[in-house]
Design a protein around this motif. Sequence first.
Motif, short mmCIF file in Angstrom:
data_model
loop_
_atom_site.label_atom_id
_atom_site.label_comp_id
_atom_site.label_asym_id
_atom_site.label_seq_id
_atom_site.Cartn_x
_atom_site.Cartn_y
_atom_site.Cartn_z
N VAL A 150 2.46 -3.95 5.49
CA VAL A 150 2.30 -2.60 4.96
C VAL A 150 1.97 -2.66 3.46
CG1 VAL A 150 4.75 -2.25 4.38
CG2 VAL A 150 3.31 -0.28 4.97
N GLY A 151 2.45 -3.70 2.79
CA GLY A 151 2.12 -3.88 1.38
C GLY A 151 0.65 -4.15 1.17
N TYR A 152 0.05 -4.95 2.05
CA TYR A 152 -1.39 -5.21 1.95
C TYR A 152 -2.20 -3.94 2.21
CZ TYR A 152 -1.24 -10.31 1.43
OH TYR A 152 -1.06 -11.59 0.95
N LEU A 153 -1.70 -3.06 3.07
CA LEU A 153 -2.37 -1.78 3.31
C LEU A 153 -2.48 -0.98 2.01
CD1 LEU A 153 -1.05 -0.07 6.59
CD2 LEU A 153 -3.41 -0.69 6.06
N VAL A 154 -1.34 -0.81 1.36
CA VAL A 154 -1.29 -0.02 0.12
C VAL A 154 -2.07 -0.73 -0.98
CG1 VAL A 154 0.23 0.98 -1.64
CG2 VAL A 154 0.93 0.99 0.77
N LEU A 155 -1.95 -2.05 -1.05
CA LEU A 155 -2.67 -2.81 -2.07
C LEU A 155 -4.18 -2.65 -1.90
CD1 LEU A 155 -2.54 -4.85 -4.43
CD2 LEU A 155 -2.59 -6.69 -2.70
N GLY A 156 -4.66 -2.72 -0.66
CA GLY A 156 -6.09 -2.57 -0.41
C GLY A 156 -6.60 -1.22 -0.85
N TYR A 157 -5.84 -0.17 -0.54
CA TYR A 157 -6.22 1.17 -0.99
C TYR A 157 -6.25 1.23 -2.52
CZ TYR A 157 -5.62 5.87 -2.68
OH TYR A 157 -5.76 7.02 -3.42
N TYR A 158 -5.19 0.73 -3.14
CA TYR A 158 -5.06 0.82 -4.59
C TYR A 158 -6.21 0.09 -5.30
CZ TYR A 158 -3.08 0.27 -9.26
OH TYR A 158 -2.88 0.29 -10.62
N LEU A 159 -6.52 -1.12 -4.84
CA LEU A 159 -7.58 -1.91 -5.49
C LEU A 159 -8.97 -1.33 -5.24
CD1 LEU A 159 -6.38 -5.58 -4.82
CD2 LEU A 159 -6.21 -4.26 -6.94
N SER A 160 -9.10 -0.47 -4.24
CA SER A 160 -10.40 0.14 -3.96
C SER A 160 -10.65 1.39 -4.79
CB SER A 160 -10.51 0.49 -2.47
OG SER A 160 -9.69 1.59 -2.13
N VAL A 161 -9.60 1.94 -5.39
CA VAL A 161 -9.77 3.19 -6.14
C VAL A 161 -9.41 3.09 -7.62
CG1 VAL A 161 -9.33 4.60 -4.09
CG2 VAL A 161 -7.42 4.01 -5.61
#
Length: 346
Positions: free
Chosen positions: A194-205
């Motif tokens: 779940v951390g990688y999910l949030v990290l992926g979103y964060y790094l994309s925006v």
Amino acid sequence: MNIKENFLWISNLRVLAVIAVIFVHTASPLVTKFGLLPNAFWNYANFYDAVSRFCVPVFVMISGALLLNKEYEIVTFFKKRFVRILLPFLFWSICYVLYSIFIKTSDYQKMHIFDIIKKLIRSVYFGSAYHLWYVYMLLGLILIIPILNAWIIKAKKNEIHYFLLLWFVTLLFKNLGLENYKPPIELLYFSRYVGYLVLGYYLSVIEIKNTKKWKIVALLFFISGSSITFFSTYWFSVSKGKTDSLLYDFFSFNVLLASIGIFVFFRLSDFFNRKSNLVITQISHFSYGIYLVHVLVLWILDSFAINASLITPLIGIPITVLLCLSISTIIIKIINMNKFGSYISG
């Protein structure tokens, strides 16, 4: 936080992640044979595996970038995701079981029809091939995405920082071997993929102003993380006299570093935002199906002595990966030509 609009770079990154997965599954049988192979041969496999370890974290990060901060009805979301994921998964799970029973082994000769049915059900329930663990994990993430999405839509930057900080704390205990020493505070909700999910979103925006500088930093992240994975795995294996794959773990700091590096590098590189071709587009479009079928293709190639040991691992691994990728893509594309093929191809 507003999502980045041009996602061509994610399409290209997805293709690289698919290729990396095949590299991992092609090289890993040799990596387990430390001491049984010449050091050079083993290290070829170790190198290919080490530099490809970003594959699963990046897949999850891509899901976070694409599925979070979106407006959708929960019923529509589940219907679309589960149909697209479950039906192909069930089809290929059955294919793996049947291949194992009738072709890979001769188990069918001593099995009654009811034994075969029981094995089918049990294998589909628990996993009929080693790589399908990812689908079970993905289904679990999909269950929480609508809840996570509702929070992300309203979340401020410092609140996302807070979540990622707690996730990092869980990684800290795991990587330093301190899980038995941490206080009995339940941090399970912030742990694992779940951390990688949030990290992926964060790094994309997240806004990145000096793209040239951060592109170099991202590349250094990837090189550093992959190098640590490669050299440390060799050193630990030599020390123990057997394969030590501890730092291959998808939650190790070195793999996290490499995953962040390759993700950000693709986002910031104009080439990946502007350039694409038919082959890359096809592989990206059929990536889930390629993932599902590629192990079956590797099994078949291995039966013809086409595997990591072909000639030498330095050559055999990339040749096997190229053949596997090509055959897998063709299989999924042919299935998709049928009107209902997309329901089972992936």
